[in-house]
Scaffold this active site. Sequence first.
Site, PDB file in Angstrom:
ATOM      1  N   SER A   1     -20.048  12.134 -36.147  1.00 58.07           N
ATOM      2  CA  SER A   1     -19.501  12.556 -34.848  1.00 58.07           C
ATOM      3  C   SER A   1     -17.983  12.405 -34.769  1.00 58.07           C
ATOM      4  O   SER A   1     -17.383  12.849 -33.788  1.00 58.07           O
ATOM      5  CB  SER A   1     -20.144  11.726 -33.722  1.00 58.07           C
ATOM      6  OG  SER A   1     -19.845  10.353 -33.885  1.00 58.07           O
TER       7      SER A   1
ATOM      8  N   CYS B   1      -1.267  -1.403   7.352  1.00 51.65           N
ATOM      9  CA  CYS B   1      -0.463  -0.181   7.226  1.00 51.65           C
ATOM     10  C   CYS B   1      -0.324   0.526   8.572  1.00 51.65           C
ATOM     11  O   CYS B   1       0.697   1.175   8.836  1.00 51.65           O
ATOM     12  CB  CYS B   1      -1.088   0.762   6.206  1.00 51.65           C
ATOM     13  SG  CYS B   1      -1.019   0.137   4.519  1.00 51.65           S
TER      14      CYS B   1
ATOM     15  N   LEU C   1     -14.623  -0.595 -27.960  1.00 50.91           N
ATOM     16  CA  LEU C   1     -14.752  -0.341 -26.522  1.00 50.91           C
ATOM     17  C   LEU C   1     -13.625  -0.992 -25.726  1.00 50.91           C
ATOM     18  O   LEU C   1     -13.829  -1.503 -24.625  1.00 50.91           O
ATOM     19  CB  LEU C   1     -16.109  -0.822 -25.986  1.00 50.91           C
ATOM     20  CG  LEU C   1     -17.350  -0.168 -26.604  1.00 50.91           C
ATOM     21  CD1 LEU C   1     -18.611  -0.626 -25.871  1.00 50.91           C
ATOM     22  CD2 LEU C   1     -17.248   1.342 -26.587  1.00 50.91           C
TER      23      LEU C   1
ATOM     24  N   TRP D   1     -14.388  13.533 -36.031  1.00 46.86           N
ATOM     25  CA  TRP D   1     -14.207  13.619 -34.578  1.00 46.86           C
ATOM     26  C   TRP D   1     -14.572  15.016 -34.121  1.00 46.86           C
ATOM     27  O   TRP D   1     -14.078  15.997 -34.683  1.00 46.86           O
ATOM     28  CB  TRP D   1     -12.764  13.299 -34.178  1.00 46.86           C
ATOM     29  CG  TRP D   1     -12.366  11.904 -34.476  1.00 46.86           C
ATOM     30  CD1 TRP D   1     -11.608  11.472 -35.521  1.00 46.86           C
ATOM     31  CD2 TRP D   1     -12.694  10.744 -33.698  1.00 46.86           C
ATOM     32  NE1 TRP D   1     -11.440  10.114 -35.453  1.00 46.86           N
ATOM     33  CE2 TRP D   1     -12.089   9.650 -34.345  1.00 46.86           C
ATOM     34  CE3 TRP D   1     -13.435  10.535 -32.544  1.00 46.86           C
ATOM     35  CZ2 TRP D   1     -12.224   8.350 -33.854  1.00 46.86           C
ATOM     36  CZ3 TRP D   1     -13.555   9.264 -32.064  1.00 46.86           C
ATOM     37  CH2 TRP D   1     -12.957   8.183 -32.706  1.00 46.86           C
TER      38      TRP D   1
ATOM     39  N   THR E   1     -25.855   2.735 -31.054  1.00 54.71           N
ATOM     40  CA  THR E   1     -24.436   3.106 -31.126  1.00 54.71           C
ATOM     41  C   THR E   1     -23.587   1.892 -31.495  1.00 54.71           C
ATOM     42  O   THR E   1     -22.668   1.984 -32.315  1.00 54.71           O
ATOM     43  CB  THR E   1     -23.969   3.680 -29.781  1.00 54.71           C
ATOM     44  OG1 THR E   1     -24.680   4.881 -29.501  1.00 54.71           O
ATOM     45  CG2 THR E   1     -22.468   3.987 -29.810  1.00 54.71           C
TER      46      THR E   1
ATOM     47  N   ASP F   1     -21.885   2.529 -35.059  1.00 54.83           N
ATOM     48  CA  ASP F   1     -20.483   2.936 -34.944  1.00 54.83           C
ATOM     49  C   ASP F   1     -19.522   1.755 -34.923  1.00 54.83           C
ATOM     50  O   ASP F   1     -18.325   1.930 -35.159  1.00 54.83           O
ATOM     51  CB  ASP F   1     -20.269   3.773 -33.678  1.00 54.83           C
ATOM     52  CG  ASP F   1     -21.013   5.096 -33.727  1.00 54.83           C
ATOM     53  OD1 ASP F   1     -21.553   5.439 -34.800  1.00 54.83           O
ATOM     54  OD2 ASP F   1     -21.071   5.785 -32.701  1.00 54.83           O
TER      55      ASP F   1
ATOM     56  N   GLU G   1       1.283   3.768   2.069  1.00 54.88           N
ATOM     57  CA  GLU G   1       2.040   4.110   3.270  1.00 54.88           C
ATOM     58  C   GLU G   1       3.340   3.305   3.352  1.00 54.88           C
ATOM     59  O   GLU G   1       4.401   3.840   3.708  1.00 54.88           O
ATOM     60  CB  GLU G   1       1.194   3.844   4.520  1.00 54.88           C
ATOM     61  CG  GLU G   1      -0.080   4.674   4.590  1.00 54.88           C
ATOM     62  CD  GLU G   1      -1.291   3.952   4.007  1.00 54.88           C
ATOM     63  OE1 GLU G   1      -2.387   4.116   4.551  1.00 54.88           O
ATOM     64  OE2 GLU G   1      -1.117   3.218   3.001  1.00 54.88           O
TER      65      GLU G   1
ATOM     66  N   HIS H   1       0.829  -1.200   0.000  1.00 57.39           N
ATOM     67  CA  HIS H   1       0.000   0.000   0.000  1.00 57.39           C
ATOM     68  C   HIS H   1       0.867   1.254   0.000  1.00 57.39           C
ATOM     69  O   HIS H   1       2.084   1.195   0.164  1.00 57.39           O
ATOM     70  CB  HIS H   1      -0.936  -0.016   1.204  1.00 57.39           C
ATOM     71  CG  HIS H   1      -2.022  -1.041   1.089  1.00 57.39           C
ATOM     72  ND1 HIS H   1      -3.014  -1.186   2.043  1.00 57.39           N
ATOM     73  CD2 HIS H   1      -2.284  -1.981   0.131  1.00 57.39           C
ATOM     74  CE1 HIS H   1      -3.836  -2.156   1.675  1.00 57.39           C
ATOM     75  NE2 HIS H   1      -3.406  -2.654   0.529  1.00 57.39           N
TER      76      HIS H   1
END
Length: 361
Positions: A167, A83, A203, A169, A195, A199, A52, A50
């Site tokens: 769309s 921690c 993704l 760009w 979409t 398109d 710390e 982590h």
Amino acid sequence: MTELQAMKRALKLAFEGWGRVSPNPLVGAVLLKDGAVVGQGYHREYGAPHAEVEALSSCDDPHGTTCVVNLEPCSHRGQTPPCADALLMSGVARVVFAVQDPDTKARGGAEYLRSHGVEVEVGLGREEAAAVNAPFLWGHARPERPFVALKLATSLDGFIADKWGKSQWITGEEAREHVQWVRAGFDAIGVGRRTADQDDPSLTVRGRISPRVPPTRVVFSRAGVLRSDIQLVLGAGTVPTVLLTAPSSRKTAEASLAGSEARILEAQGLAAGLQGLREMGIRSLLLEGGSGLAAEFLEVGLVDRIYWYQAPMLLGQGLPAFPEGTATELAQAHRWVPTERKALGDCNLLVVDRELCLPVS
């Protein structure tokens, strides 16, 4: 350096773990001594030390230092040792953290440190820290569904496509690169059926960050209709893909996905659909299109964050980002919380949260 400046540095460091630490939170830590930074670190990878511990490891002599960290030090042994123990054993004299850990298994570090003579302060940079870890904090406060963010790329007059549906760009290269960075930090990316069909998006994450777990692709199609020759269907064996549909459309969905490894999730309505995604292990969802899906989520109050990329152009007419919804009087309109504003090339990014999740200190 002041403790507030150190907290801002800790929050900046925390973002270095973006896309790599989920389901853990983003955490950065800075060690101060006499106003100077003598150590710093961040949580780099799920299962790795982590923040710390990283900060302590970077410091020659942490005895008598102040540890500034954006989340309460953990007090339990999970993938790594506590921690709070590491801070106590190193001789840190003071710990300043922004928000309490909402995880009942992990929290308690503040009380443990105080009981052993370490000075502890909580709340510095609280609101900014809550925004940084919004998906993590909301995941504990509202475990029934994922944290939902909506990505919009518009002209100055609020259109996501021109009058002829084009769309690509609207935004520039830097804004599109930032979208890839945002994608890397979410468990799933969602689009509507129109979409997906029109398109044919992949993704996937194509930026500088390779997410530890690639985001699941989710297509919302109440009628179960989806083209079988698009990337989301053909590539479902490589990247997990889910078609979310109404129970009555099961047979249509099966026909659409015949021969594909995409999964079908049945749900009656958006809220039930989100609950189903959460039960699949999806804690955060980024919606990328289209306008009808976005409007539906906004109308029922299921959007927690908006990433709004604004390009310096006027289209006059086109496909609006926010189709007409239920009228609200100005005095009654909900005011969202701005959490970030930045320039990305010639475009601007505005990030707003519906509200902040602020654990009780």
